[in-house]
Design a protein around this motif. Structure first.
Motif, PDB file in Angstrom:
ATOM      1  N   VAL A 195       0.854  -1.190   0.000  1.00  0.00           N
ATOM      2  CA  VAL A 195       0.000   0.000   0.000  1.00  0.00           C
ATOM      3  C   VAL A 195       0.889   1.238   0.000  1.00  0.00           C
ATOM      4  CG1 VAL A 195      -1.828   1.238   1.202  1.00  0.00           C
ATOM      5  CG2 VAL A 195      -1.801  -1.259   1.224  1.00  0.00           C
ATOM      6  N   ALA A 196       0.606   2.151  -0.915  1.00  0.00           N
ATOM      7  CA  ALA A 196       1.418   3.367  -1.030  1.00  0.00           C
ATOM      8  C   ALA A 196       1.203   4.260   0.192  1.00  0.00           C
ATOM      9  CB  ALA A 196       1.060   4.112  -2.306  1.00  0.00           C
ATOM     10  N   VAL A 197       2.304   4.782   0.718  1.00  0.00           N
ATOM     11  CA  VAL A 197       2.270   5.713   1.854  1.00  0.00           C
ATOM     12  C   VAL A 197       2.827   7.040   1.356  1.00  0.00           C
ATOM     13  CG1 VAL A 197       3.088   6.170   4.187  1.00  0.00           C
ATOM     14  CG2 VAL A 197       2.564   3.824   3.490  1.00  0.00           C
ATOM     15  N   ASP A 198       1.935   8.020   1.133  1.00  0.00           N
ATOM     16  CA  ASP A 198       2.336   9.293   0.535  1.00  0.00           C
ATOM     17  C   ASP A 198       2.476  10.417   1.544  1.00  0.00           C
ATOM     18  OD1 ASP A 198      -0.286   9.580   1.203  1.00  0.00           O
ATOM     19  OD2 ASP A 198      -1.009  10.062  -0.806  1.00  0.00           O
ATOM     20  N   GLY A 199       2.179  10.166   2.815  1.00  0.00           N
ATOM     21  CA  GLY A 199       2.269  11.211   3.824  1.00  0.00           C
ATOM     22  C   GLY A 199       1.066  12.118   3.870  1.00  0.00           C
ATOM     23  N   ILE A 200       0.122  11.954   2.936  1.00  0.00           N
ATOM     24  CA  ILE A 200      -1.086  12.785   2.910  1.00  0.00           C
ATOM     25  C   ILE A 200      -2.301  11.942   3.291  1.00  0.00           C
ATOM     26  CG2 ILE A 200      -2.561  14.244   1.471  1.00  0.00           C
ATOM     27  CD1 ILE A 200      -0.112  14.885  -0.219  1.00  0.00           C
ATOM     28  N   ASP A 201      -2.601  10.941   2.464  1.00  0.00           N
ATOM     29  CA  ASP A 201      -3.706  10.035   2.804  1.00  0.00           C
ATOM     30  C   ASP A 201      -3.292   9.055   3.895  1.00  0.00           C
ATOM     31  OD1 ASP A 201      -5.289  11.259   0.943  1.00  0.00           O
ATOM     32  OD2 ASP A 201      -4.832   9.840  -0.652  1.00  0.00           O
ATOM     33  N   ILE A 202      -2.050   8.574   3.796  1.00  0.00           N
ATOM     34  CA  ILE A 202      -1.512   7.636   4.791  1.00  0.00           C
ATOM     35  C   ILE A 202      -0.116   8.104   5.173  1.00  0.00           C
ATOM     36  CG2 ILE A 202      -0.916   5.241   5.296  1.00  0.00           C
ATOM     37  CD1 ILE A 202      -2.832   4.335   3.175  1.00  0.00           C
ATOM     38  N   SER A 203       0.186   8.113   6.461  1.00  0.00           N
ATOM     39  CA  SER A 203       1.508   8.514   6.953  1.00  0.00           C
ATOM     40  C   SER A 203       1.993   7.500   7.978  1.00  0.00           C
ATOM     41  CB  SER A 203       1.468   9.913   7.572  1.00  0.00           C
ATOM     42  OG  SER A 203       0.637   9.926   8.717  1.00  0.00           O
TER      43      SER A 203
END
Length: 438
Positions: free
Chosen positions: A268-276
Motif C-alpha cells: 500500500v502506497a504511503v504518501d504522507g497525505i492520505d496515509i503517513s
C-alpha cells in the motif's frame, strides 16, 4: 635715571596731548616762558611740571591695566569651562545609549519562556542523572530506572507492564520524588513513559499541569522487530470522519516499515497525505475510504531480519458527521375514542448511515403492544441526495389511556436526539338514536 624719566614723560605727553614739546633742553621754545629766567628756575619749574604730568599719566594708565587683567581673566571661563561642560554632556549623551543598550537583553519566545522544565530523569549511574529525551533507545535486558520529582507522583507506562505479574516493574514513592524501576526489560516494554505530580495543599491534592514529564523508550531486540501482541487478527473501524490508526509499533527506530494488503497481495502506497507513518505509533490513515477495507499488515526489516505484524481487519463505516435531527408529527392532534391514528418520526441525513428509532408512548403503562413500521429511502432535497429514514407508530382504536406525550428517539453513531408531540383523546361520538318501530 633722567633719561628714563624723560622717556616716560615724553610718552605720557604724547598720550595725553598736553604739550607739543617737553624736552628740558628746549625750554626757550616753550610758549609763555620768559627767556630772561635763569637755569635754576627753569629746572624747578620743569621738575614740577614733570611730576604733575607723571602723576596724571599713571592715573590714566592704571585703568587700561585693570581692563587688560579683566579681559585676560574673563576668557578663562569662556575657553576652559564651557569645553569641560560640553565634554561632560557628550560623555553623558554617549553613556546613556550605552546604558540603554546594556539593559536590552535577548528574550526567548513566549512558548520557550513559559515552557516548564521536565521533572523526569533517568539514572545513568550512581549519582549521575540524565534528562529523559523525547526518544531514547536501550537494549532489551537493560535495567531502566526513572525518577520523577514531586511530592505526589503518578506514572503512566506501556500496557504490557500493567498486565504482567512477574515483578519486573517496581515503583517506590519518597518524600520529594518517585522511582520507577524496570528490570530484565523486554522488547514488549517499548512505549511512552510519563509522570506527573500533584500540588498538595493540606490533605487535598490537585493536578499540577506545570509538573509533567514524558519520553518514548525503545527496547531493541533483533528477534522482535514489532512489539508483540496476543491477537493474531485485530478488527479496526474505518470511519469516514476520523483518522484510523494501525498500531504496528516497532522496537527499533532504525527498522524500515512498509504497509501491505493480504488479498490481493500488494504494498500500500504511503504518501504522507492520505496515509503517513509515525515510528512511535504506526500507520495513520487520514482519509479513510472503502477501498482501504480488508486485511492489512505491516512488514519491518532490519539487519537482514524481516518480520510481519499483527493483521488488521479494516471495516469501512460511513460515519455520520453529526447526530440525527428528527421531526415528529401526529396524523391528528385530537382524536375520538375508538378512532385510529399514527405518529411519524422522520430523519433526513447522509446516505448509507443507519438510524435507529425507539418510542415512548402512554399505552406502555398498561402493556399496550406497539405497531411500528420503518423504512429508509434516498431522496433529493435542496439539490443534494439524502437518506430519508422514517418510523411510524400506529395506534388502533384509541382509548383514554392513549392520551398524552409521544416521544421519538433517533440515534446514530454520533449521538441521540429526542423529539415529542402530544395527542388528545376525546370522548366517542354518541350513536344517533334509531327510529321507533310502529
Amino acid at each position: 635715571m633722567n633719561s628714563a624719566m624723560n622717556g616716560r614723560v615724553w610718552n605720557c605727553c604724547r598720550a595725553v596731548n598736553s604739550c607739543s614739546c617737553c624736552s628740558p633742553t628746549s625750554a626757550a621754545q616753550l610758549p609763555g616762558v620768559c627767556p630772561s629766567m635763569n637755569s635754576k628756575a627753569l629746572a624747578v619749574l620743569g621738575c614740577s611740571l614733570l611730576l604733575l604730568i607723571l602723576a596724571e599719566c599713571q592715573e590714566k594708565e592704571k585703568p587700561p591695566k585693570a581692563t587688560e587683567k579683566k579681559l585676560t581673566k574673563e576668557p578663562k571661563p569662556n575657553k576652559l569651562k564651557p569645553p569641560k561642560a560640553t565634554s561632560e554632556k557628550l560623555h553623558q549623551a554617549v553613556a546613556k545609549p550605552a546604558k540603554g543598550k546594556a539593559r536590552v537583553k535577548p528574550t526567548a519566545p513566549p512558548s520557550q519562556a513559559h515552557q516548564p522544565a521536565s521533572i523526569l530523569t533517568r539514572v545513568v549511574a550512581r549519582g549521575h542523572f540524565q534528562k529523559v529525551p523525547d526518544s531514547l533507545t536501550l537494549t532489551a535486558g537493560d535495567t531502566l530506572e526513572l525518577r520523577c520529582k514531586g511530592r505526589a507522583v503518578r506514572w503512566r507506562f506501556p500496557a504490557y507492564l500493567e498486565d504482567e505479574d512477574e515483578g519486573r516493574l517496581r515503583i517506590k514513592h519518597f518524600e520529594r520524588h518517585s522511582q520507577l524501576l524496570v528490570v530484565n526489560s523486554r522488547a514488549a516494554d517499548t512505549g511512552e513513559y510519563s509522570c506527573w505530580s500533584f500540588q498538595c495543599r493540606d490533605s487535598e491534592c490537585q493536578d499540577g499541569e506545570d509538573r509533567t514529564g514524558k519520553g518514548f523508550i525503545f527496547f531493541t531486540d533483533p528477534q522482535e522487530l514489532f512489539v508483540p501482541t496476543e491477537d493474531y487478527y485485530e478488527v479496526v473501524q474505518l470511519r469516514t470522519n476520523h483518522p484510523t490508526l494501525l498500531p504496528c509499533q516497532v522496537t527499533s527506530p532504525l527498522a524500515k516499515v512498509t504497509l501491505h494488503r493480504e488479498f490481493p497481495p500488494e504494498e500500500v502506497a504511503v504518501d504522507g497525505i492520505d496515509i503517513s507513518y509515525d515510528v512511535k505509533r504506526g500507520f495513520v490513515i487520514h482519509r479513510p475510504r472503502p477501498s482501504y477495507a480488508g486485511s492489512l499488515f505491516c512488514m519491518a526489516s532490519l539487519a537482514g531480519v524481516r518480520q510481519i505484524s499483527t493483521k488488521y481487519m479494516l471495516i469501512y463505516i460511513n460515519y455520520p458527521s453529526s447526530a440525527p435531527k428528527p421531526t415528529v408529527s401526529a396524523s391528528a392532534s385530537a382524536v375520538r375514542a375508538g378512532e385510529n391514528f399514527n405518529v411519524t418520526c422522520t430523519v433526513f441525513g447522509e446516505p448509507e448511515v443507519a438510524v435507529d428509532f425507539t418510542w415512548e408512548y402512554p399505552g406502555q403503562q398498561i402493556g399496550r403492544p406497539p405497531y411500528i413500521r420503518e423504512r429508509a429511502d434516498l431522496a433529493r432535497r435542496g439539490g443534494q441526495v439524502q437518506q430519508e429514514s422514517e418510523s411510524i407508530l400506529y395506534i388502533d382504536e384509541a382509548r383514554v389511556i392513549d392520551e398524552g406525550l409521544y416521544t421519538c428517539s433517533a440515534m446514530n453513531l454520533q449521538g441521540t436526539t429526542i423529539v415529542s408531540t402530544r395527542v388528545q383523546v376525546l370522548p366517542a361520538t354518541p350513536a344517533p338514536r334509531g327510529a321507533r318501530s310502529g
